[in-house]
Scaffold this active site. Structure first.
Site, PDB file in Angstrom:
ATOM      1  N   ARG A 212      11.601 -17.501  18.385  1.00  0.00           N
ATOM      2  CA  ARG A 212      12.644 -17.779  17.397  1.00  0.00           C
ATOM      3  C   ARG A 212      12.659 -16.621  16.408  1.00  0.00           C
ATOM      4  O   ARG A 212      11.649 -15.940  16.198  1.00  0.00           O
ATOM      5  CB  ARG A 212      12.405 -19.115  16.675  1.00  0.00           C
ATOM      6  CG  ARG A 212      11.104 -19.142  15.955  1.00  0.00           C
ATOM      7  CD  ARG A 212      10.760 -20.515  15.420  1.00  0.00           C
ATOM      8  NE  ARG A 212       9.825 -20.308  14.301  1.00  0.00           N
ATOM      9  CZ  ARG A 212      10.202 -20.269  13.056  1.00  0.00           C
ATOM     10  NH1 ARG A 212      11.451 -20.460  12.716  1.00  0.00           N
ATOM     11  NH2 ARG A 212       9.327 -20.055  12.100  1.00  0.00           N
TER      12      ARG A 212
ATOM     13  N   ARG B   3      17.212 -16.809   7.372  1.00  0.00           N
ATOM     14  CA  ARG B   3      17.060 -17.693   6.215  1.00  0.00           C
ATOM     15  C   ARG B   3      18.369 -17.845   5.470  1.00  0.00           C
ATOM     16  O   ARG B   3      18.938 -16.850   5.035  1.00  0.00           O
ATOM     17  CB  ARG B   3      16.053 -17.084   5.255  1.00  0.00           C
ATOM     18  CG  ARG B   3      14.729 -17.754   5.336  1.00  0.00           C
ATOM     19  CD  ARG B   3      13.834 -17.216   4.259  1.00  0.00           C
ATOM     20  NE  ARG B   3      12.571 -16.868   4.873  1.00  0.00           N
ATOM     21  CZ  ARG B   3      11.657 -16.120   4.309  1.00  0.00           C
ATOM     22  NH1 ARG B   3      11.887 -15.593   3.118  1.00  0.00           N
ATOM     23  NH2 ARG B   3      10.544 -15.865   4.924  1.00  0.00           N
TER      24      ARG B   3
ATOM     25  N   ARG C  84      -1.751  -2.385  22.020  1.00  0.00           N
ATOM     26  CA  ARG C  84      -1.055  -1.339  21.288  1.00  0.00           C
ATOM     27  C   ARG C  84      -2.007  -0.874  20.197  1.00  0.00           C
ATOM     28  O   ARG C  84      -2.705  -1.687  19.566  1.00  0.00           O
ATOM     29  CB  ARG C  84       0.228  -1.864  20.633  1.00  0.00           C
ATOM     30  CG  ARG C  84       1.331  -2.170  21.586  1.00  0.00           C
ATOM     31  CD  ARG C  84       1.858  -0.951  22.300  1.00  0.00           C
ATOM     32  NE  ARG C  84       2.700  -0.112  21.454  1.00  0.00           N
ATOM     33  CZ  ARG C  84       3.050   1.118  21.796  1.00  0.00           C
ATOM     34  NH1 ARG C  84       2.610   1.665  22.939  1.00  0.00           N
ATOM     35  NH2 ARG C  84       3.826   1.827  21.007  1.00  0.00           N
TER      36      ARG C  84
ATOM     37  N   ARG D 282       6.752   2.291   9.698  1.00  0.00           N
ATOM     38  CA  ARG D 282       6.821   1.894   8.287  1.00  0.00           C
ATOM     39  C   ARG D 282       5.964   2.801   7.423  1.00  0.00           C
ATOM     40  O   ARG D 282       5.078   3.495   7.928  1.00  0.00           O
ATOM     41  CB  ARG D 282       6.429   0.432   8.100  1.00  0.00           C
ATOM     42  CG  ARG D 282       5.172   0.013   8.816  1.00  0.00           C
ATOM     43  CD  ARG D 282       4.986  -1.511   8.766  1.00  0.00           C
ATOM     44  NE  ARG D 282       3.899  -1.916   9.659  1.00  0.00           N
ATOM     45  CZ  ARG D 282       3.515  -3.156   9.872  1.00  0.00           C
ATOM     46  NH1 ARG D 282       4.128  -4.149   9.264  1.00  0.00           N
ATOM     47  NH2 ARG D 282       2.527  -3.435  10.699  1.00  0.00           N
TER      48      ARG D 282
ATOM     49  N   GLU E 112       2.850   4.747   9.488  1.00  0.00           N
ATOM     50  CA  GLU E 112       2.242   4.032  10.620  1.00  0.00           C
ATOM     51  C   GLU E 112       2.983   4.389  11.912  1.00  0.00           C
ATOM     52  O   GLU E 112       4.192   4.173  12.004  1.00  0.00           O
ATOM     53  CB  GLU E 112       2.332   2.528  10.339  1.00  0.00           C
ATOM     54  CG  GLU E 112       1.813   1.670  11.475  1.00  0.00           C
ATOM     55  CD  GLU E 112       1.812   0.183  11.111  1.00  0.00           C
ATOM     56  OE1 GLU E 112       1.630  -0.182   9.936  1.00  0.00           O
ATOM     57  OE2 GLU E 112       2.011  -0.618  12.043  1.00  0.00           O
TER      58      GLU E 112
ATOM     59  N   TYR F 124      -3.352 -12.017  18.331  1.00  0.00           N
ATOM     60  CA  TYR F 124      -2.898 -11.354  17.123  1.00  0.00           C
ATOM     61  C   TYR F 124      -2.980 -12.361  15.984  1.00  0.00           C
ATOM     62  O   TYR F 124      -2.051 -13.102  15.721  1.00  0.00           O
ATOM     63  CB  TYR F 124      -1.480 -10.807  17.286  1.00  0.00           C
ATOM     64  CG  TYR F 124      -1.071 -10.028  16.062  1.00  0.00           C
ATOM     65  CD1 TYR F 124      -1.778  -8.880  15.717  1.00  0.00           C
ATOM     66  CD2 TYR F 124      -0.052 -10.450  15.234  1.00  0.00           C
ATOM     67  CE1 TYR F 124      -1.458  -8.184  14.571  1.00  0.00           C
ATOM     68  CE2 TYR F 124       0.271  -9.750  14.092  1.00  0.00           C
ATOM     69  CZ  TYR F 124      -0.433  -8.619  13.769  1.00  0.00           C
ATOM     70  OH  TYR F 124      -0.127  -7.919  12.625  1.00  0.00           O
TER      71      TYR F 124
ATOM     72  N   ASP G 200      -3.239 -13.684  12.179  1.00  0.00           N
ATOM     73  CA  ASP G 200      -3.166 -13.429  10.750  1.00  0.00           C
ATOM     74  C   ASP G 200      -4.554 -13.743  10.193  1.00  0.00           C
ATOM     75  O   ASP G 200      -5.317 -14.494  10.799  1.00  0.00           O
ATOM     76  CB  ASP G 200      -2.118 -14.341  10.093  1.00  0.00           C
ATOM     77  CG  ASP G 200      -0.700 -13.857  10.364  1.00  0.00           C
ATOM     78  OD1 ASP G 200      -0.534 -12.665  10.689  1.00  0.00           O
ATOM     79  OD2 ASP G 200       0.238 -14.672  10.254  1.00  0.00           O
TER      80      ASP G 200
HETATM   81  N1  UDP Z   1      10.528  -6.497  13.830  1.00  0.00           N
HETATM   82  C1  UDP Z   1      11.725  -5.802  13.878  1.00  0.00           C
HETATM   83  N2  UDP Z   1      12.162  -5.125  12.775  1.00  0.00           N
HETATM   84  C2  UDP Z   1      11.443  -5.107  11.612  1.00  0.00           C
HETATM   85  C3  UDP Z   1      10.223  -5.818  11.553  1.00  0.00           C
HETATM   86  C4  UDP Z   1       9.794  -6.488  12.674  1.00  0.00           C
HETATM   87  O1  UDP Z   1      12.382  -5.789  14.906  1.00  0.00           O
HETATM   88  O2  UDP Z   1      11.889  -4.459  10.626  1.00  0.00           O
HETATM   89  C5  UDP Z   1      10.062  -7.210  15.043  1.00  0.00           C
HETATM   90  C6  UDP Z   1       9.295  -6.301  15.981  1.00  0.00           C
HETATM   91  O3  UDP Z   1       9.597  -6.656  17.320  1.00  0.00           O
HETATM   92  C7  UDP Z   1       7.844  -6.603  15.646  1.00  0.00           C
HETATM   93  C8  UDP Z   1       7.899  -8.084  15.279  1.00  0.00           C
HETATM   94  O4  UDP Z   1       9.186  -8.264  14.685  1.00  0.00           O
HETATM   95  O5  UDP Z   1       6.991  -6.357  16.718  1.00  0.00           O
HETATM   96  C9  UDP Z   1       6.804  -8.557  14.329  1.00  0.00           C
HETATM   97  O6  UDP Z   1       6.841  -7.807  13.128  1.00  0.00           O
HETATM   98  P1  UDP Z   1       5.995  -8.168  11.807  1.00  0.00           P
HETATM   99  O7  UDP Z   1       6.422  -7.227  10.741  1.00  0.00           O
HETATM  100  O8  UDP Z   1       6.091  -9.627  11.565  1.00  0.00           O
HETATM  101  O9  UDP Z   1       4.524  -7.897  12.290  1.00  0.00           O
HETATM  102  P2  UDP Z   1       3.278  -7.117  11.680  1.00  0.00           P
HETATM  103  O10 UDP Z   1       3.136  -5.922  12.531  1.00  0.00           O
HETATM  104  O11 UDP Z   1       3.575  -6.764  10.242  1.00  0.00           O
HETATM  105  O12 UDP Z   1       2.180  -8.077  11.801  1.00  0.00           O
END
Ligand code: UDP
Length: 381
Positions: free
Chosen positions: A176, A180, A257, A288, A313, A361, A363
């Site tokens: 999903r 929001r 990864r 990012r 990153e 993965y 949190d």
């Molecule tokens: N994602 C995306 N654009 C964004 C941020 C996230 O498409 O700007 C997608 C992407 O597929 C990524 C997933 O959402 O692998 C999870 O991202 P999130 O930032 O929740 O994960 P984090 O790496 O920060 O744990």
């Protein structure tokens, strides 16, 4: 050799939580850690010039809705109340994530209300060109949010993150994709959130500060370790290193990864005005930029320091020697994991868990939560 009831191999959040719970239950715990320091990938370093807490392994923001985890962790550290926001830079403009009224109204130049947003998104999704019926990450995402938002904020970010065309990724990755229907730009839906006021490293020091816990760094764990330490073969071991490494990759390596971080000092007090900006386009190779000082808005000296630390990153394919970050969830990796799990289950008194051991993965709160459950189950048996 002092008395040891239990070995905890790996001093990340999972291992240190297990160690603490068992120590409080009266067990003598020996914690072994392969690295020079405890803390796993939550470990931070303090920049000597500015006092900035640098998240060496990428940004870590504690957030949870789990009562037991929140109550447990606050026995050791107080949190500063930082609430995480993520901005997305696309095509020369900056937007607030996640997909919600703030982003959608700015992106489309509209002024939709909460009641209007769902129907608008459904109509956008319905415009997407018909596919040949294939269900993959891309078709799934477009069917949730429509093509314009997918193209701007998801496609290229995901391609960079996973190193492959999103068409090759499983639809499961985004079972999903919540949109929001509000102006809430808090990235995480948990109101219990923050960064330890005393820093992440203090959390580990305090978890391990117990008379029943002893710690040895620079000590990796392998099956011979228990005998080498002169301990009984039946000594229980809680292992949170990579599960495939424990079995010498006998069925092959689980795919991960990895990430490469390029960290630099910039001689301005504030580089980007916030802690994380995602670069969702293909024009830059990184996903990012983190700017760590923004995690401690309560620390005036850090915020007003004349320089700042920024970190770009870059995702990459994991190779032996790299740090594993994100498990790559495919049918093949699930099958491989099941084989290693079956192997681990055959080994008496071996409990494998944590992010690396579980190939999950997690949190941070999930890692602590799982450790609390695992330690409690062990004490009850
Ligand atoms: N994602 C995306 N654009 C964004 C941020 C996230 O498409 O700007 C997608 C992407 O597929 C990524 C997933 O959402 O692998 C999870 O991202 P999130 O930032 O929740 O994960 P984090 O790496 O920060 O744990």
């Amino acid at each position: 050799m002092q008395e040891v009831d239990v070995i905890v191999a790996g001093a990340g959040l999972w291992g240190c939580t297990v160690a603490r719970v068992l120590a409080e239950a009266g067990r003598k715990v020996l914690v072994l850690e392969k690295r020079d320091v405890v803390g796993g990938n939550v470990r931070c370093a303090t920049d000597p010039e500015t006092g900035i807490e640098v998240h060496t392994y990428g940004s870590h923001i504690f957030h949870t809705h789990l009562d037991d985890v929140w109550n447990f962790v606050r026995r050791f550290v107080a949190f500063n109340g930082y609430q995480h926001k993520v901005l997305a830079r696309y095509n020369g403009k900056t937007y607030f994530l996640p997909l919600g009224l703030t982003l959608v109204n700015q992106f489309y130049g509209l002024d939709l209300t909460p009641a209007e947003l769902p129907a608008f998104i459904r109509a956008e999704a319905a415009k997407a060109p018909a596919t040949d019926g294939a269900v993959n990450f891309e078709t799934q995402a477009i069917s949730f949010v429509g093509k314009p938002l997918y193209d701007a904020f998801i496609r290229e970010y995901t391609r960079k993150q996973w190193g492959t065309d999103p068409k090759n990724l499983s639809a499961d990755i985004i079972r999903r994709l919540p949109v929001r229907a509000s102006y809430d730009v808090n990235y995480f839906p948990d109101y219990r959130q923050g960064i330890p006021l005393s820093g992440y490293n203090s959390l580990f020091d305090r978890l391990l500060d117990h008379p029943n816990v002893s710690v040895r760094c620079r000590t990796g764990f392998h099956f011979g370790t228990v005998a080498e330490l002169g301990l009984p073969a039946a000594t229980p071991v809680f292992y949170s290193g990579p599960v495939d490494a424990l079995f010498d990759y006998r069925f092959g390596a689980l795919p991960w990864r990895s990430l490469r971080f390029e960290t630099a000092r910039v001689a301005v007090p504030d580089f980007q005005g916030t802690s994380v900006v995602n670069y969702t386009g293909a024009e830059v190779p990184y996903t990012r930029i983190h700017e760590f000082k923004h995690y401690h808005p309560e620390d005036r000296a850090v915020m007003e320091a004349p320089s700042t630390i920024v970190c770009r990153e870059y995702p990459k394919t994991w190779q032996p020697g790299d740090e594993p970050y994100y498990p790559v969830d495919t049918a093949a990796s699930r099958e491989l994991l099941a084989r290693y799990r079956a192997e681990a289950a055959k080994t008496p008194n071996l409990i494998v868990g944590g992010r690396l051991g579980g190939y999950r993965y997690y949190d941070m709160d999930r890692s602590i939560g799982n450790a609390l459950e695992t330690a409690a189950a062990f004490l009850e048996r």
